[in-house]
Motif scaffolding. Structure first.
Motif, mmCIF file in Angstrom:
data_model
loop_
_atom_site.group_PDB
_atom_site.id
_atom_site.type_symbol
_atom_site.label_atom_id
_atom_site.label_comp_id
_atom_site.label_asym_id
_atom_site.label_seq_id
_atom_site.Cartn_x
_atom_site.Cartn_y
_atom_site.Cartn_z
ATOM 1 N N PRO A 114 13.086 -36.167 -35.736
ATOM 2 C CA PRO A 114 12.054 -36.948 -34.740
ATOM 3 C C PRO A 114 12.674 -38.497 -34.680
ATOM 4 O O PRO A 114 12.447 -39.249 -35.510
ATOM 5 N N LEU A 115 13.516 -38.762 -33.700
ATOM 6 C CA LEU A 115 14.206 -40.133 -33.774
ATOM 7 C C LEU A 115 13.250 -41.233 -33.334
ATOM 8 O O LEU A 115 13.504 -42.435 -33.589
ATOM 9 N N ASP A 116 12.136 -40.730 -32.762
ATOM 10 C CA ASP A 116 11.222 -41.729 -32.165
ATOM 11 C C ASP A 116 10.441 -42.274 -33.480
ATOM 12 O O ASP A 116 9.541 -43.172 -33.479
ATOM 13 N N ALA A 117 10.859 -41.788 -34.651
ATOM 14 C CA ALA A 117 10.274 -42.416 -35.879
ATOM 15 C C ALA A 117 10.755 -43.814 -36.299
ATOM 16 O O ALA A 117 10.316 -44.594 -36.926
ATOM 17 N N ALA A 118 11.953 -44.038 -35.714
ATOM 18 C CA ALA A 118 12.479 -45.192 -35.694
ATOM 19 C C ALA A 118 12.468 -46.158 -34.622
ATOM 20 O O ALA A 118 12.285 -45.692 -33.122
ATOM 21 N N GLY A 138 13.800 -45.528 -31.033
ATOM 22 C CA GLY A 138 14.309 -44.188 -30.895
ATOM 23 C C GLY A 138 13.514 -43.332 -29.836
ATOM 24 O O GLY A 138 13.532 -41.903 -29.906
ATOM 25 N N GLU A 139 12.746 -44.082 -29.104
ATOM 26 C CA GLU A 139 12.133 -43.201 -28.204
ATOM 27 C C GLU A 139 12.957 -42.489 -26.920
ATOM 28 O O GLU A 139 13.834 -43.057 -26.852
ATOM 29 N N GLY A 140 12.427 -41.406 -26.507
ATOM 30 C CA GLY A 140 12.986 -40.633 -25.542
ATOM 31 C C GLY A 140 14.050 -39.839 -26.084
ATOM 32 O O GLY A 140 15.069 -39.572 -25.267
ATOM 33 N N ARG A 141 14.283 -39.507 -27.375
ATOM 34 C CA ARG A 141 15.506 -38.859 -27.612
ATOM 35 C C ARG A 141 14.738 -37.676 -28.727
ATOM 36 O O ARG A 141 14.020 -37.793 -29.377
ATOM 37 N N ASP A 142 15.601 -36.503 -28.536
ATOM 38 C CA ASP A 142 15.493 -35.533 -29.516
ATOM 39 C C ASP A 142 16.880 -35.355 -30.279
ATOM 40 O O ASP A 142 17.679 -35.627 -29.893
ATOM 41 N N ALA A 143 16.537 -34.937 -31.531
ATOM 42 C CA ALA A 143 17.821 -34.669 -32.223
ATOM 43 C C ALA A 143 17.742 -33.493 -33.029
ATOM 44 O O ALA A 143 16.696 -33.060 -33.696
ATOM 45 N N TYR A 144 18.826 -32.871 -33.587
ATOM 46 C CA TYR A 144 18.703 -31.816 -34.414
ATOM 47 C C TYR A 144 20.091 -31.778 -34.828
ATOM 48 O O TYR A 144 21.322 -32.228 -34.699
ATOM 49 N N THR A 145 20.249 -30.819 -36.123
ATOM 50 C CA THR A 145 21.316 -30.809 -37.028
ATOM 51 C C THR A 145 21.728 -29.274 -36.841
ATOM 52 O O THR A 145 21.082 -28.357 -36.706
ATOM 53 N N ILE A 146 23.103 -29.102 -36.939
ATOM 54 C CA ILE A 146 23.612 -27.720 -37.039
ATOM 55 C C ILE A 146 24.955 -27.862 -38.155
ATOM 56 O O ILE A 146 25.276 -29.083 -38.667
ATOM 57 N N HIS A 147 24.993 -26.591 -38.806
ATOM 58 C CA HIS A 147 25.983 -26.421 -39.898
ATOM 59 C C HIS A 147 27.197 -25.844 -39.241
ATOM 60 O O HIS A 147 27.308 -24.506 -38.609
ATOM 61 N N GLU A 148 28.305 -26.557 -39.340
ATOM 62 C CA GLU A 148 29.694 -26.027 -38.778
ATOM 63 C C GLU A 148 30.370 -25.511 -39.797
ATOM 64 O O GLU A 148 30.668 -26.128 -41.004
ATOM 65 N N LEU A 188 27.514 -30.658 -42.028
ATOM 66 C CA LEU A 188 26.353 -31.064 -41.378
ATOM 67 C C LEU A 188 26.904 -32.027 -39.826
ATOM 68 O O LEU A 188 27.635 -33.052 -40.159
ATOM 69 N N LYS A 189 26.298 -31.591 -38.971
ATOM 70 C CA LYS A 189 26.660 -32.412 -37.700
ATOM 71 C C LYS A 189 25.174 -32.620 -37.153
ATOM 72 O O LYS A 189 24.722 -31.644 -36.890
ATOM 73 N N MET A 190 24.893 -33.697 -36.496
ATOM 74 C CA MET A 190 23.672 -34.277 -35.675
ATOM 75 C C MET A 190 24.197 -34.409 -34.338
ATOM 76 O O MET A 190 24.979 -35.007 -33.980
ATOM 77 N N ILE A 191 23.147 -33.916 -33.660
ATOM 78 C CA ILE A 191 23.319 -33.936 -32.144
ATOM 79 C C ILE A 191 22.093 -34.603 -31.496
ATOM 80 O O ILE A 191 20.904 -34.205 -31.921
ATOM 81 N N SER A 192 22.160 -35.709 -30.631
ATOM 82 C CA SER A 192 21.009 -36.473 -30.060
ATOM 83 C C SER A 192 20.858 -36.372 -28.826
ATOM 84 O O SER A 192 22.026 -36.459 -28.077
ATOM 85 N N LEU A 193 19.905 -35.996 -28.053
ATOM 86 C CA LEU A 193 19.688 -35.855 -26.595
ATOM 87 C C LEU A 193 18.743 -37.053 -26.298
ATOM 88 O O LEU A 193 17.644 -37.152 -26.441
ATOM 89 N N ASN A 194 19.193 -37.768 -25.134
ATOM 90 C CA ASN A 194 18.489 -38.986 -24.725
ATOM 91 C C ASN A 194 18.031 -38.442 -23.326
ATOM 92 O O ASN A 194 18.759 -38.274 -22.292
ATOM 93 N N TYR A 195 16.734 -38.019 -23.350
ATOM 94 C CA TYR A 195 16.096 -37.785 -22.135
ATOM 95 C C TYR A 195 15.382 -38.750 -21.281
ATOM 96 O O TYR A 195 14.529 -38.437 -20.354
ATOM 97 N N CYS A 196 15.374 -39.896 -21.844
ATOM 98 C CA CYS A 196 14.541 -41.003 -21.344
ATOM 99 C C CYS A 196 15.490 -41.808 -20.292
ATOM 100 O O CYS A 196 14.972 -42.014 -19.193
ATOM 101 N N CYS A 197 16.581 -42.436 -20.887
ATOM 102 C CA CYS A 197 17.162 -43.256 -19.787
ATOM 103 C C CYS A 197 18.573 -43.359 -20.718
ATOM 104 O O CYS A 197 19.031 -43.293 -21.753
ATOM 105 N N PHE A 198 19.433 -43.774 -19.537
ATOM 106 C CA PHE A 198 20.977 -43.885 -20.091
ATOM 107 C C PHE A 198 21.815 -44.644 -19.165
ATOM 108 O O PHE A 198 21.381 -44.980 -17.991
#
Length: 477
Positions: free
Chosen positions: A122-126, A129-139, A467-477
């Motif tokens: 939850p990036l909005d914990a910082a 960070g509002e308007g962003r989702d983030a997740y990690t994947i293992h490559e 470990l790779k983190m991917i963030s999605l900004n769905y609010c504004c860019f």
């Protein structure tokens, strides 16, 4: 029989070969490829090329390949067991058990292939960070170099191959010079199971020469090594930024408490098996046994009696428990260590004699802590028994070691068991089991000179992925 290298999904001839010898009969089993640096380079080329295909496979497809390989291995159990018994001079019953464990390890790998998952962050914990989702994947990380020992020429190879393929990597195995046949046969089996060509390669030959090529090639992303502390330290010093897992030596200790006296005979039987299975040539072989003084004499008598019941013979005989060691050099080293202990005042309770190219199961007591049979890894059919006043003394002696892989304790005192378990400076503590106990899905790794990093499918996969983190900004860019 002549066996070549296994590169890019098939066996290929090598310009040079060497003889694989069965140490009990001293007969030649096969001529096997003695690979050159150029041939190792060829294997790395093919593994690097195959990585793109492996990374693109779905987790379901990787699991299917591993399950199929397990099924094929199970079908060929007796043939694989015979190969292990011949090349490793391992009693056939123990060889069959190794094949069974290898089948299980492959199936665990298939299961874990489907469970390599990241997490939501939850990036909005910082603030901001509002308007962003983030997740990690293992490559997967790429090409893995595996250097394996002689004592479990199939299952310890599978413990590196299974997690590597489950996580989408490719792998090159440099097997022990004495035992290359199992891994070559396994590689052919994976081709039948549908593994992409080049994903699993086997390059037999001289360790220092071929290992140097692996260490110097930047495309090798990780070295997974099982072997001696001396070689492990050398690899670590030369690995640079490569990831390294080192599973090194041990001299596993066991404490038997007076509270377990009602089970003395059963414990003695388990401890004898833990000390002498496969001639003690096991990383977690029970080498040091500390027994509460209140039951020491009774335990000693039971232990020696059960030791003397062990059958020494041909590894292909179903009755054999102990047989010749892997080579004469090991036999001479171990006999010299026994002689040293006796000269320093130890009492030889049984064994200590050469037979064929092996040594009869040996039990010593009254040793000095500086004797090699106590402070070093003997890797042979030798165990020491020592009385102690209480569990505190046992704990102190158990921790007086440069190694820290497995340790065991037999006690009916729960408080004591927990205190010992938390205080032992080892990677795994087995309560009411001998330290020569391993289940193939559990985390397995040591401290001190026993190395670092973990095997056990789920835990090895973590060290074979990034470990790779991917963030999605769905609010504004």
């Amino acid at each position: 029989m002549i066996k070549g290298l296994f590169i890019n999904g098939k066996e290929v001839e090598s310009a040079n070969t060497y003889a694989v010898i069965q140490s009990h009969t001293e007969e030649e089993i096969a001529q096997v490829a003695d690979a050159t640096e150029e041939e190792m380079q060829e294997a790395i080329d093919r593994a690097h090329e195959a990585f793109r295909k492996m990374k693109a496979l779905t987790s379901n497809k990787r699991a299917e390949i591993l399950y199929k390989a397990a099924d094929l291995l199970e079908e060929e159990k007796e043939e694989f067991a015979r190969v292990i018994a011949l090349e490793a001079c391992k009693p056939i019953t123990a060889a069959r058990s190794e094949v069974d464990r290898s089948v299980q390890t492959l199936r665990f790998s298939g299961e874990e292939a489907k469970h390599i998952a990241g997490e939501y962050i939850p990036l909005d914990a910082a603030k901001g960070g509002e308007g962003r989702d983030a997740y990690t994947i293992h490559e997967p990380i790429g090409v893995i170099g595996a250097i394996t020992p002689f004592n479990f020429p199939l299952n310890l190879v599978v413990h590196k191959v299974g997690p590597a393929l489950a996580s989408g990597n490719t792998i090159i195995v440099k097997p022990a010079e004495q035992t290359p046949l199992s891994s070559l046969k396994l590689a052919g089996l994976f081709t039948k199971a549908g593994l992409p060509d080049g994903a699993f390669n086997v390059v037999p030959g001289e360790g220092p020469k071929l290992g140097k090529v692996m260490l110097e090639d930047s495309r090798i992303q990780k070295i997974s090594f099982t072997g001696s502390p001396q070689v492990g330290k050398l690899i670590k010093s030369q690995a640079g930024l490569k990831r390294v897992t080192l599973e090194l030596g041990s001299n596993s200790a066991l404490y038997v408490d007076n509270s377990a006296s009602d089970s003395l005979q059963k414990i003695a039987g388990k401890a004898v098996t833990g000390a002498f299975i496969y001639n003690g040539q096991v990383c977690i072989s029970t080498q040091r046994i500390y027994v509460h003084e209140g039951m020491f004499e009774a335990f000693k008598q039971a232990f020696v009696e059960k030791t003397n019941e062990l059958a020494f013979g041909d590894p292909l005989d179903d009755e054999t428990m102990v047989t010749s060691l892997i080579n004469k050099k090991s036999q001479e080293r171990i006999l010299s260590w026994i002689d040293e202990a006796v000269e320093n005042g130890a009492t030889l309770l049984t064994g200590g004699e050469r037979k064929a190219n092996g040594i009869l199961p040996t039990v010593l007591t009254g040793i000095q802590s500086s004797d090699k049979v106590s402070c070093r890894e003997i890797f042979g059919p030798v165990v020491i028994l020592q009385p102690v006043q209480n569990h505190e003394e046992a704990l102190q002696l158990m921790n007086e070691s440069d190694f820290g892989l497995n340790a065991g304790v037999f006690t009916n005192n729960l408080q004591q068991a927990l205190k010992i378990a938390h205080s032992l400076d080892v990677g795994q503590v087995l309560v009411n089991d001998v330290p020569t106990t391993r289940f193939d899905h559990m985390p397995y790794g040591g401290v001190k000179d026993s190395g670092y990093g973990h095997e056990g499918i789920k835990y090895a996969i973590k060290e074979m992925t990034r470990l790779k983190m991917i963030s999605l900004n769905y609010c504004c860019f």
